[in-house]
Motif scaffolding. Structure first.
Motif, PDB file in Angstrom:
ATOM      1  N   LEU A 174       6.795 -22.920  63.637  1.00 13.97           N
ATOM      2  CA  LEU A 174       6.097 -21.455  63.737  1.00 13.97           C
ATOM      3  C   LEU A 174       5.239 -21.473  62.325  1.00 13.97           C
ATOM      4  O   LEU A 174       3.787 -21.764  62.688  1.00 13.97           O
ATOM      5  N   TYR A 175       5.879 -22.679  61.805  1.00  8.82           N
ATOM      6  CA  TYR A 175       4.371 -22.244  60.146  1.00  8.82           C
ATOM      7  C   TYR A 175       3.545 -23.485  60.600  1.00  8.82           C
ATOM      8  O   TYR A 175       2.161 -23.167  60.776  1.00  8.82           O
ATOM      9  N   LEU A 176       3.870 -24.587  61.322  1.00 18.20           N
ATOM     10  CA  LEU A 176       2.199 -25.635  62.037  1.00 18.20           C
ATOM     11  C   LEU A 176       1.361 -24.661  62.976  1.00 18.20           C
ATOM     12  O   LEU A 176       0.974 -25.031  62.918  1.00 18.20           O
ATOM     13  N   PHE A 177       2.211 -23.198  63.614  1.00 16.50           N
ATOM     14  CA  PHE A 177       1.225 -23.414  64.409  1.00 16.50           C
ATOM     15  C   PHE A 177       0.722 -21.880  64.247  1.00 16.50           C
ATOM     16  O   PHE A 177      -0.598 -22.131  64.305  1.00 16.50           O
ATOM     17  N   PHE A 178       0.750 -21.608  62.880  1.00 11.95           N
ATOM     18  CA  PHE A 178      -0.219 -20.910  62.068  1.00 11.95           C
ATOM     19  C   PHE A 178      -0.540 -21.862  61.262  1.00 11.95           C
ATOM     20  O   PHE A 178      -2.252 -21.464  61.226  1.00 11.95           O
ATOM     21  N   SER A 201      -3.423 -17.743  73.011  1.00  9.37           N
ATOM     22  CA  SER A 201      -3.214 -18.242  74.761  1.00  9.37           C
ATOM     23  C   SER A 201      -1.201 -18.299  74.378  1.00  9.37           C
ATOM     24  O   SER A 201      -0.688 -18.008  74.581  1.00  9.37           O
ATOM     25  N   LEU A 202      -1.201 -19.658  73.490  1.00 14.00           N
ATOM     26  CA  LEU A 202       0.701 -18.919  72.971  1.00 14.00           C
ATOM     27  C   LEU A 202       0.768 -18.034  72.357  1.00 14.00           C
ATOM     28  O   LEU A 202       2.212 -18.118  72.025  1.00 14.00           O
ATOM     29  N   ARG A 203       0.238 -17.397  71.763  1.00  8.76           N
ATOM     30  CA  ARG A 203       0.638 -15.785  71.043  1.00  8.76           C
ATOM     31  C   ARG A 203       1.809 -15.045  71.923  1.00  8.76           C
ATOM     32  O   ARG A 203       2.093 -14.028  72.356  1.00  8.76           O
ATOM     33  N   GLU A 204       0.372 -14.935  74.153  1.00  7.98           N
ATOM     34  CA  GLU A 204       1.006 -14.062  74.016  1.00  7.98           C
ATOM     35  C   GLU A 204       2.248 -14.260  75.191  1.00  7.98           C
ATOM     36  O   GLU A 204       3.293 -13.525  76.063  1.00  7.98           O
ATOM     37  N   THR A 205       2.998 -15.734  74.820  1.00  8.15           N
ATOM     38  CA  THR A 205       3.734 -16.613  75.828  1.00  8.15           C
ATOM     39  C   THR A 205       4.885 -17.130  74.993  1.00  8.15           C
ATOM     40  O   THR A 205       5.598 -16.758  74.783  1.00  8.15           O
ATOM     41  N   TYR A 206       5.114 -18.168  74.691  1.00 10.11           N
ATOM     42  CA  TYR A 206       5.794 -19.334  74.177  1.00 10.11           C
ATOM     43  C   TYR A 206       6.448 -18.635  72.659  1.00 10.11           C
ATOM     44  O   TYR A 206       7.463 -18.266  72.368  1.00 10.11           O
ATOM     45  N   TYR A 207       5.220 -18.164  72.573  1.00 10.04           N
ATOM     46  CA  TYR A 207       5.913 -17.174  70.769  1.00 10.04           C
ATOM     47  C   TYR A 207       6.074 -15.370  70.797  1.00 10.04           C
ATOM     48  O   TYR A 207       7.213 -15.561  70.096  1.00 10.04           O
ATOM     49  N   ALA A 208       5.741 -14.634  71.763  1.00 10.95           N
ATOM     50  CA  ALA A 208       6.099 -14.118  71.787  1.00 10.95           C
ATOM     51  C   ALA A 208       7.379 -14.138  72.119  1.00 10.95           C
ATOM     52  O   ALA A 208       8.205 -13.241  71.969  1.00 10.95           O
ATOM     53  N   ALA A 209       7.960 -14.786  73.044  1.00 11.33           N
ATOM     54  CA  ALA A 209       9.495 -15.089  73.589  1.00 11.33           C
ATOM     55  C   ALA A 209      10.307 -16.209  72.500  1.00 11.33           C
ATOM     56  O   ALA A 209      11.481 -15.672  72.476  1.00 11.33           O
ATOM     57  N   ALA A 210       9.273 -16.451  71.192  1.00 17.21           N
ATOM     58  CA  ALA A 210      10.066 -17.538  70.539  1.00 17.21           C
ATOM     59  C   ALA A 210      10.556 -16.773  69.357  1.00 17.21           C
ATOM     60  O   ALA A 210      11.898 -16.785  68.653  1.00 17.21           O
ATOM     61  N   VAL A 211       9.247 -16.021  69.105  1.00 15.46           N
ATOM     62  CA  VAL A 211      10.017 -14.956  67.685  1.00 15.46           C
ATOM     63  C   VAL A 211      10.965 -14.696  67.280  1.00 15.46           C
ATOM     64  O   VAL A 211      11.927 -13.969  67.337  1.00 15.46           O
ATOM     65  N   PRO A 212      11.657 -13.171  68.513  1.00 20.24           N
ATOM     66  CA  PRO A 212      12.595 -11.892  68.468  1.00 20.24           C
ATOM     67  C   PRO A 212      14.133 -13.256  68.651  1.00 20.24           C
ATOM     68  O   PRO A 212      15.117 -12.698  68.107  1.00 20.24           O
TER      69      PRO A 212
END
Length: 475
Positions: free
Chosen positions: A23-27, A39-50
């Motif tokens: 997640l740090y590398l993502f930012f 694009s990833l914020r709306e998909t995998y990121y939105a699922a991984a963070v919760p």
């Protein structure tokens, strides 16, 4: 791991550390390919963070000390304060509420890992962050020296000199220069840690090279908030190095001597940035003179000052328009004082802000109306004022209590005489303290999420993990 029969607790720690790292590398790489990032914020990121935040709260609960409790309560209050501002469904600030939850796993990671796990995590983090900002920094220095622009082939974002705030400064990947200067500051802090923590001293050669590039890029950004934070780091570091070498038996005299050393070293470090930019500008002028015989126009702060000096002012006008102390300080702070003043005018206009804060879309309305600038001010340029306006006194109290505990334990660790505390760990304490110095001039901690607050919470947790190891009774 299954084949080697690794204990479940160790597998969970590894998975948790890997998730935080990714997640740090993502930012970290977001601006290099922000189309993919969005694009990833709306998909995998939105699922991984919760999932990650829920796992943090479920497995850790409140076992990680008062600091973690304060962060949890702050995040819950932030959600509640949105609802109290007639936003029950969180239609406004829902992304902000979502992103702010990342402070919890980022912070708690350092308390979950053992000492060896923290060192390995920092090694992997330093390798990627240091390498990335080294390569990006080389491009920035070439752009500065040759006055050219490089285009990101993916996003068409620019790296090159551009006129910002009335003078030329480096423009990196279409991002605000105060933020990009902090990027390289994080890389420098990790290189500083690695310089003292690396076990093979041969690694110090590339470490110093990376740190030098990052220092020069910070210089050519002309960002004073990062320069001040950088100077505080070097001042404290040299004070620590001098402490054990002073042969003064009187404790008060030793403290006074160290305070004087800091007062001398920190301003000299700040001044070194100007010397660095002057030297780089001279090299740039020589390179450009070989291509074109005409003398190049002054750039950077030199151009800014030369523009000011070129305007003649009569003695009578100068005497009648002698600026007040407020005007001088306001100009020195890039007109931040008037922005701070508008924060209190906003509270005077809306006293309920002290109780429930306000929505982010409403935070700067009165300020921008009063300032009437060509470009609207995005925030209050102070993380404490920004926290006060957005979350009221309850949120500010929780945030300040967290910062106080981090600062207290960081300084105790930094100046500890415990032989178990290595020099690398002491230097890591500076990575938790210095972002708050930067935050006195910028608004990003507790009210926004990008690489800057993530670095602060991550380093704070890692530092506190080492501090707890040092405070544990010896076997």
């Amino acid at each position: 791991m299954i084949r080697l029969q690794v204990p479940p607790e160790k597998r969970r720690r590894f998975a948790f550390a890997a998730a935080v790292y990714l997640l740090y590398l993502f930012f970290l790489f977001s601006q290099a390919h922000f189309y993919l990032y969005r694009s990833l914020r709306e998909t995998y990121y939105a699922a991984a963070v919760p999932v990650l935040v829920a796992a943090t709260l479920y497995f850790r609960r409140f076992r990680d000390g008062l600091e973690f409790k304060l962060l949890v309560f702050y995040w819950l209050w932030f959600l509640l304060s949105r609802m109290l501002n007639h936003n029950l469904a969180l239609v406004d600030d829902h992304y902000l509420c979502f992103d702010l939850s990342l402070m919890l796993p980022m912070f708690v990671l350092g308390l979950v890992l053992d000492a060896e796990g923290r060192r390995r995590f920092l090694d992997w983090l330093s390798a990627v962050v240091g390498g990335y900002y080294f390569l990006l920094g080389i491009l920035c220095l070439i752009a500065f020296l040759l006055r050219r622009q490089f285009v990101n082939p993916i996003t068409e974002g620019l790296i090159g000199m551009a006129t910002k705030s009335g003078y030329e400064r480096i423009h990196i990947l279409d991002t605000n220069v105060d933020s990009t200067a902090y990027w390289f500051f994080t890389g420098f802090l990790l290189m500083l840690y690695q310089f003292f923590a690396c076990r093979d001293r041969r690694w110090r050669i590339p470490i110093v090279l990376c740190a030098l590039v990052q220092y020069m890029v910070i210089a050519i950004t002309y960002t004073r908030s990062v320069r001040v934070a950088f100077s505080v780091v070097i001042g404290l570091l040299l004070v620590l190095l001098l402490r054990d070498r002073l042969k003064l038996s009187n404790k008060r005299l030793r403290v006074l001597a160290l305070a004087v050393a800091f007062i001398i070293i920190a301003p000299l470090t700040y001044k070194s940035f100007q010397l660095c930019t002057d030297g780089l500008s001279g090299v740039s002028a020589q390179l450009l003179s070989q291509e074109a015989p005409a003398a190049p126009a002054p750039s950077g702060m030199a151009a800014f000052h030369s523009t000011e000096l070129a305007q003649p002012v009569s003695l009578a006008a100068k005497t009648s328009q002698e600026p007040s102390l407020y005007d001088r300080l306001n100009k020195l702070s890039s007109k931040r004082l008037e922005i701070y003043r508008c924060a209190f005018l906003t509270i005077k206009e809306e006293p309920l802000i002290l109780l429930r804060g306000c929505l982010s879309k409403d935070s700067m309305g009165l300020t921008n109306a009063l300032l009437q600038r060509k470009d609207p001010v995005p925030h209050f340029h102070n993380f404490l004022l920004q926290t006060l306006i957005l979350t009221g006194l309850p949120g500010l109290t929780l945030a300040m209590a967290f910062c106080f505990l981090v600062l207290k334990k960081a300084f105790l660790l930094f100046f500890s005489r415990d032989p178990r505390v290595s020099m690398g760990v002491r230097v890591l304490a500076l990575a938790a303290v210095s972002p708050l110095v930067y935050g006195l001039f910028e608004a990003c901690f507790f009210t926004d999420v990008d690489i800057r607050p993530l670095f602060f919470f991550l380093m704070s947790g890692l530092m506190l993990g080492f501090a707890r190891d040092a405070s544990a009774p010896q076997a």
